[in-house]
Design a protein around this motif. Structure first.
Motif, PDB file in Angstrom:
ATOM      1  N   ARG A 183       0.557  -1.088   0.080  1.00  0.00           N
ATOM      2  CA  ARG A 183      -0.014  -0.060  -0.045  1.00  0.00           C
ATOM      3  C   ARG A 183       0.794   1.255  -0.116  1.00  0.00           C
ATOM      4  N   PHE A 184       1.933   1.165   0.204  1.00  0.00           N
ATOM      5  CA  PHE A 184       3.180   2.152   0.385  1.00  0.00           C
ATOM      6  C   PHE A 184       4.234   2.225  -0.570  1.00  0.00           C
ATOM      7  N   LEU A 275      -3.342   8.100   1.678  1.00  0.00           N
ATOM      8  CA  LEU A 275      -2.405   8.285   2.888  1.00  0.00           C
ATOM      9  C   LEU A 275      -0.933   8.350   2.193  1.00  0.00           C
ATOM     10  N   CYS A 276      -0.846   7.088   1.376  1.00  0.00           N
ATOM     11  CA  CYS A 276       0.288   6.980   0.615  1.00  0.00           C
ATOM     12  C   CYS A 276       0.773   8.277  -0.154  1.00  0.00           C
ATOM     13  N   TYR A 298       5.725   5.575  11.077  1.00  0.00           N
ATOM     14  CA  TYR A 298       7.237   5.556  10.744  1.00  0.00           C
ATOM     15  C   TYR A 298       7.612   4.294   9.527  1.00  0.00           C
ATOM     16  N   LEU A 299       6.802   3.148   9.703  1.00  0.00           N
ATOM     17  CA  LEU A 299       7.095   2.218   8.600  1.00  0.00           C
ATOM     18  C   LEU A 299       6.486   2.766   7.298  1.00  0.00           C
ATOM     19  N   ALA A 303       8.591   3.118   3.716  1.00  0.00           N
ATOM     20  CA  ALA A 303       8.335   2.437   2.766  1.00  0.00           C
ATOM     21  C   ALA A 303       8.066   3.344   1.552  1.00  0.00           C
ATOM     22  N   CYS A 304       7.734   4.557   1.860  1.00  0.00           N
ATOM     23  CA  CYS A 304       7.692   5.456   0.470  1.00  0.00           C
ATOM     24  C   CYS A 304       9.123   6.094   0.298  1.00  0.00           C
ATOM     25  N   GLY A 305      10.011   5.883   1.160  1.00  0.00           N
ATOM     26  CA  GLY A 305      11.366   6.343   0.742  1.00  0.00           C
ATOM     27  C   GLY A 305      11.631   7.616   1.458  1.00  0.00           C
ATOM     28  N   ARG A 306      10.951   8.049   2.472  1.00  0.00           N
ATOM     29  CA  ARG A 306      11.028   9.395   3.056  1.00  0.00           C
ATOM     30  C   ARG A 306      11.838   9.469   4.204  1.00  0.00           C
ATOM     31  N   PRO A 307      12.884  10.352   4.238  1.00  0.00           N
ATOM     32  CA  PRO A 307      13.551  10.547   5.545  1.00  0.00           C
ATOM     33  C   PRO A 307      12.617  10.747   6.945  1.00  0.00           C
TER      34      PRO A 307
END
Length: 390
Positions: A183-184, A275-276, A298-299, A303-307
């Motif tokens: 989903r992310f 949300l994603c 946080y996960l 998973a979206c590659g965000r700091p």
């Protein structure tokens, strides 16, 4: 791969005591749904009886196995739910003598302890965060010391239980939070959301949290307090807070007091489908909490590659793998929060992994993905009192 039970165990069952699964979506509810899905997958022929205290009926199509039985107490008047639930789990355990009782909340553990004393039925207790910190109740303490296993979602909660309740470390096992990584995904900033919020190319800080007066520990106040300093060095910064709750009017007042109206947006409720995209809109996800049991958000952001930034005094330590996957800060230190966010946004934070989206995504899935969750649960079952029969 599913684990097929021998015939000797197919006519027995596990009892699962859950506060609720369906009507309210919180961290515990999501975790217990994942637990139930994992049990279904790894032990498909094991009958599971789920006692649900607060829900009225099942409302998730995934739980359709003929090996699942649900008993709900939520349709009763509120003052009858607790006694009905307690009576149901006690009578059910005494009559059926399940192979194992899984207590989905520490509040139910004293009954499991009494059942164990009467029948010898072993039980596990699942603990999350504040529910298991600074436990003073005598019966909960006795239940903790008599449980076959205590399953904690984080090392932080485990360490507190070991220290506060004088439990041997080997009594506690870890089954960290998982998430649906499908989903992310890593995507470009969504233009439709930028247009919705009147944004263009501004750097964006994002927090996703329930805005409840009881959950101010999430740290959105501290980020608001840090914004004036962040704006001095990054004038175009914008802060998005996703979520709804009773604390919103106070937050709005704080935004006015700090003169942040032009750089803060309260989005309100956001659907799961969007949300994603909200994670992908941000340049850094930040929730410097100090009482989080773990923090699935946080996960999702990782998973979206965000700091990602979290607090260094709660379960965020586990979610960010002690700083390997993100930045950990003192959640009470506004200056440290400000300077760390500035470093991340300027691309100079001394952890190169947070600037490698694909590597970040792979690491969080390898560590916390559902396949890892199922495998860890199966390993825990194999080391239980029923392990030799599985």
């Amino acid at each position: 791969m599913s684990i097929v039970l021998p015939k000797s165990l197919r006519f027995t069952c596990f009892h699962l005591w859950f506060p609720n699964l369906f009507d309210f979506k919180g961290g515990i509810q999501v975790y217990l749904q994942d637990l139930l899905l994992a049990l279904e997958d790894k032990f498909p022929r094991l009958p599971l009886v789920i006692f649900d205290k607060l829900d009225k009926t099942k409302s998730r199509d995934k739980f359709e196995s003929k090996e699942l039985s649900f008993l709900f107490s939520g349709s009763l008047p509120s003052f009858l739910r607790s006694p009905h639930f307690a009576l149901s789990i006690a009578i059910g355990s005494l009559i059926e003598r399940p192979n194992l009782i899984l207590c989905g909340h520490l509040n139910f553990a004293p009954i499991a302890f009494l059942i164990h004393r009467l029948t010898g039925v072993p039980y596990w207790i699942f603990v999350y965060g504040i529910d298991a910190w600074s436990v003073q109740d005598h019966w909960k303490q006795k239940a903790l010391h008599s449980a076959e296993k205590i399953i904690s979602i984080s090392g932080y909660t485990s360490s507190r239980l070991i220290r506060e309740q004088k439990l041997a470390p080997e009594r506690i096992s870890l089954l960290p939070v998982t998430f649906d990584a499908s989903r992310f995904q890593i995507k470009p900033k969504p233009q439709h959301l930028l247009s919705r919020y009147g944004l263009t190319a501004e750097p964006i800080i994002l927090t996703v949290a329930r805005l409840d007066s009881m959950e101010r520990y999430k740290g959105y106040d501290q980020i608001l307090q840090a914004l004036p300093e962040i704006r001095r060095q990054i004038p175009t910064i914008h802060y998005l807070i996703v979520g709804k709750g009773s604390d919103r009017p106070r937050i709005e007042q704080l935004i006015v007091q700090l003169n942040l109206q032009e750089c803060v947006t309260l989005t309100g409720f956001v659907t799961d489908d969007e949300l994603c995209d909200h994670y992908n809109m941000c340049d850094v996800f930040a929730m410097p909490s100090k009482a989080e049991g773990f923090g699935i958000v946080y996960l999702e952001a990782l998973a979206c590659g965000r700091p990602t930034l979290g607090g260094n005094q709660d379960g965020a330590i586990d979610a960010l793998c002690h700083g390997e996957l993100g930045a950990l800060v003192n959640p009470d230190d506004v200056e440290e929060i400000a300077q760390t966010l500035i470093q991340i946004l300027q691309g100079i934070y001394p952890n190169p992994l947070i600037y490698q989206p694909e590597a970040l995504r792979k690491k969080v899935i390898d560590t916390f993905g559902f396949e890892r969750f199922k495998q860890t649960l199966a390993e825990l079952m194999q080391t239980s009192s029923v392990g030799s029969k599985l």
